[in-house]
Write a protein that holds these residues in place. Sequence first.
Motif, PDB file in Angstrom:
ATOM      1  N   MET A 158       1.324  -0.984   0.096  1.00 50.68           N
ATOM      2  CA  MET A 158       0.470   0.510   0.486  1.00 50.68           C
ATOM      3  C   MET A 158       0.886   1.381  -0.270  1.00 50.68           C
ATOM      4  O   MET A 158       1.829   1.257   1.244  1.00 50.68           O
ATOM      5  CB  MET A 158      -0.793   0.580   1.030  1.00 50.68           C
ATOM      6  N   ILE A 159       0.753   1.187  -1.339  1.00 49.00           N
ATOM      7  CA  ILE A 159       1.413   3.089  -0.531  1.00 49.00           C
ATOM      8  C   ILE A 159       0.476   4.746  -0.765  1.00 49.00           C
ATOM      9  O   ILE A 159      -0.542   4.585  -1.493  1.00 49.00           O
ATOM     10  CB  ILE A 159       2.171   3.349  -2.591  1.00 49.00           C
ATOM     11  N   TYR A 160       0.811   5.763   0.128  1.00 49.68           N
ATOM     12  CA  TYR A 160      -0.243   6.330   0.601  1.00 49.68           C
ATOM     13  C   TYR A 160       0.138   7.731   0.286  1.00 49.68           C
ATOM     14  O   TYR A 160       1.823   8.040   0.829  1.00 49.68           O
ATOM     15  CB  TYR A 160      -0.026   5.906   2.052  1.00 49.68           C
ATOM     16  N   ARG A 161       0.013   8.327  -0.598  1.00 55.62           N
ATOM     17  CA  ARG A 161       0.568   9.686  -1.044  1.00 55.62           C
ATOM     18  C   ARG A 161      -0.932  10.664  -0.646  1.00 55.62           C
ATOM     19  O   ARG A 161      -1.289  11.298  -0.550  1.00 55.62           O
ATOM     20  CB  ARG A 161       0.496  10.106  -2.480  1.00 55.62           C
ATOM     21  N   ARG A 162       0.046  12.386   0.210  1.00 53.31           N
ATOM     22  CA  ARG A 162      -0.914  13.108   0.864  1.00 53.31           C
ATOM     23  C   ARG A 162       0.740  14.312   0.665  1.00 53.31           C
ATOM     24  O   ARG A 162       1.118  15.013   1.210  1.00 53.31           O
ATOM     25  CB  ARG A 162      -1.235  12.425   2.159  1.00 53.31           C
ATOM     26  N   TRP A 163      -0.981  15.379   0.169  1.00 56.56           N
ATOM     27  CA  TRP A 163       0.035  16.659  -0.065  1.00 56.56           C
ATOM     28  C   TRP A 163      -0.197  17.635   1.539  1.00 56.56           C
ATOM     29  O   TRP A 163      -1.459  17.573   2.201  1.00 56.56           O
ATOM     30  CB  TRP A 163      -0.728  17.800  -1.225  1.00 56.56           C
ATOM     31  N   THR A 164       1.108  17.934   1.409  1.00 59.09           N
ATOM     32  CA  THR A 164       0.800  19.216   2.598  1.00 59.09           C
ATOM     33  C   THR A 164       1.212  20.503   2.459  1.00 59.09           C
ATOM     34  O   THR A 164       2.515  20.555   1.786  1.00 59.09           O
ATOM     35  CB  THR A 164       1.618  18.426   4.246  1.00 59.09           C
ATOM     36  N   SER A 165       0.722  21.289   2.886  1.00 58.02           N
ATOM     37  CA  SER A 165       0.676  23.147   2.961  1.00 58.02           C
ATOM     38  C   SER A 165       1.679  23.701   4.122  1.00 58.02           C
ATOM     39  O   SER A 165       0.797  23.522   4.744  1.00 58.02           O
ATOM     40  CB  SER A 165      -0.255  23.544   2.062  1.00 58.02           C
ATOM     41  N   GLN A 208       3.791  26.848   5.324  1.00 54.66           N
ATOM     42  CA  GLN A 208       3.379  28.630   4.915  1.00 54.66           C
ATOM     43  C   GLN A 208       4.299  28.807   3.559  1.00 54.66           C
ATOM     44  O   GLN A 208       3.672  30.001   3.281  1.00 54.66           O
ATOM     45  CB  GLN A 208       3.540  29.775   6.299  1.00 54.66           C
ATOM     46  N   LYS A 209       5.406  28.259   3.625  1.00 55.02           N
ATOM     47  CA  LYS A 209       6.350  28.932   2.647  1.00 55.02           C
ATOM     48  C   LYS A 209       6.414  28.116   1.074  1.00 55.02           C
ATOM     49  O   LYS A 209       7.174  27.927   0.568  1.00 55.02           O
ATOM     50  CB  LYS A 209       7.661  29.155   2.402  1.00 55.02           C
ATOM     51  N   SER A 210       6.297  26.809   1.886  1.00 59.31           N
ATOM     52  CA  SER A 210       6.322  24.976   1.034  1.00 59.31           C
ATOM     53  C   SER A 210       5.585  23.965   0.791  1.00 59.31           C
ATOM     54  O   SER A 210       4.328  24.543   1.703  1.00 59.31           O
ATOM     55  CB  SER A 210       7.574  24.385   0.899  1.00 59.31           C
ATOM     56  N   THR A 211       5.155  23.594  -0.446  1.00 54.41           N
ATOM     57  CA  THR A 211       4.056  22.346  -0.475  1.00 54.41           C
ATOM     58  C   THR A 211       5.057  21.107  -0.277  1.00 54.41           C
ATOM     59  O   THR A 211       5.644  21.066  -1.151  1.00 54.41           O
ATOM     60  CB  THR A 211       3.172  22.627  -1.694  1.00 54.41           C
ATOM     61  N   CYS A 212       4.235  20.124   0.056  1.00 53.32           N
ATOM     62  CA  CYS A 212       5.200  19.344   0.139  1.00 53.32           C
ATOM     63  C   CYS A 212       4.366  17.619  -0.043  1.00 53.32           C
ATOM     64  O   CYS A 212       2.670  18.079   0.182  1.00 53.32           O
ATOM     65  CB  CYS A 212       5.903  18.896   1.583  1.00 53.32           C
ATOM     66  N   LYS A 213       4.649  16.744  -0.986  1.00 53.15           N
ATOM     67  CA  LYS A 213       4.505  15.382  -1.132  1.00 53.15           C
ATOM     68  C   LYS A 213       5.274  14.291   0.031  1.00 53.15           C
ATOM     69  O   LYS A 213       5.758  13.917   0.198  1.00 53.15           O
ATOM     70  CB  LYS A 213       4.153  14.568  -1.919  1.00 53.15           C
ATOM     71  N   GLU A 249       7.840  19.500  -3.266  1.00 53.38           N
ATOM     72  CA  GLU A 249       7.019  19.629  -3.821  1.00 53.38           C
ATOM     73  C   GLU A 249       8.099  19.588  -5.554  1.00 53.38           C
ATOM     74  O   GLU A 249       7.831  19.420  -6.622  1.00 53.38           O
ATOM     75  CB  GLU A 249       6.022  20.592  -4.238  1.00 53.38           C
ATOM     76  N   LYS A 250       9.165  20.504  -5.332  1.00 55.88           N
ATOM     77  CA  LYS A 250      10.067  20.355  -6.562  1.00 55.88           C
ATOM     78  C   LYS A 250      10.425  19.302  -6.959  1.00 55.88           C
ATOM     79  O   LYS A 250      11.203  18.878  -8.014  1.00 55.88           O
ATOM     80  CB  LYS A 250      11.231  21.277  -6.587  1.00 55.88           C
ATOM     81  N   TRP A 251      11.200  18.324  -6.020  1.00 55.14           N
ATOM     82  CA  TRP A 251      11.704  17.337  -5.743  1.00 55.14           C
ATOM     83  C   TRP A 251      10.698  16.178  -6.318  1.00 55.14           C
ATOM     84  O   TRP A 251      11.055  15.189  -7.219  1.00 55.14           O
ATOM     85  CB  TRP A 251      12.289  16.442  -5.298  1.00 55.14           C
TER      86      TRP A 251
END
Length: 69
Positions: free
Chosen positions: A1-8, A10-15, A34-36
């Motif tokens: 099972m691979i779980y993916r979630r975006w988090t934001s 104040q200065k960047s967004t990550c997965k 996010e850039k990677w």
Amino acid sequence: MIYRRWTSGQKSTCKFFWVGKPNGTGGEGILLKEKWVEHLVNVNQVNDRIVVIKVVIGSLKVYIHLTAG
């Protein structure tokens, strides 16, 4: 099972990528900026304690091994 979630923040967004047992125990995870994420090719679960992530940047292939310890 691979779980993916975006988090934001104040200065960047990550997965967040998490691989583990379906009941939510064990496993490994990694948080990518996010850039990677666009360079991410594969997330492979070897077993419930080892995850291999493949990232390609130009002609360079990077394999990241995550292990639970």
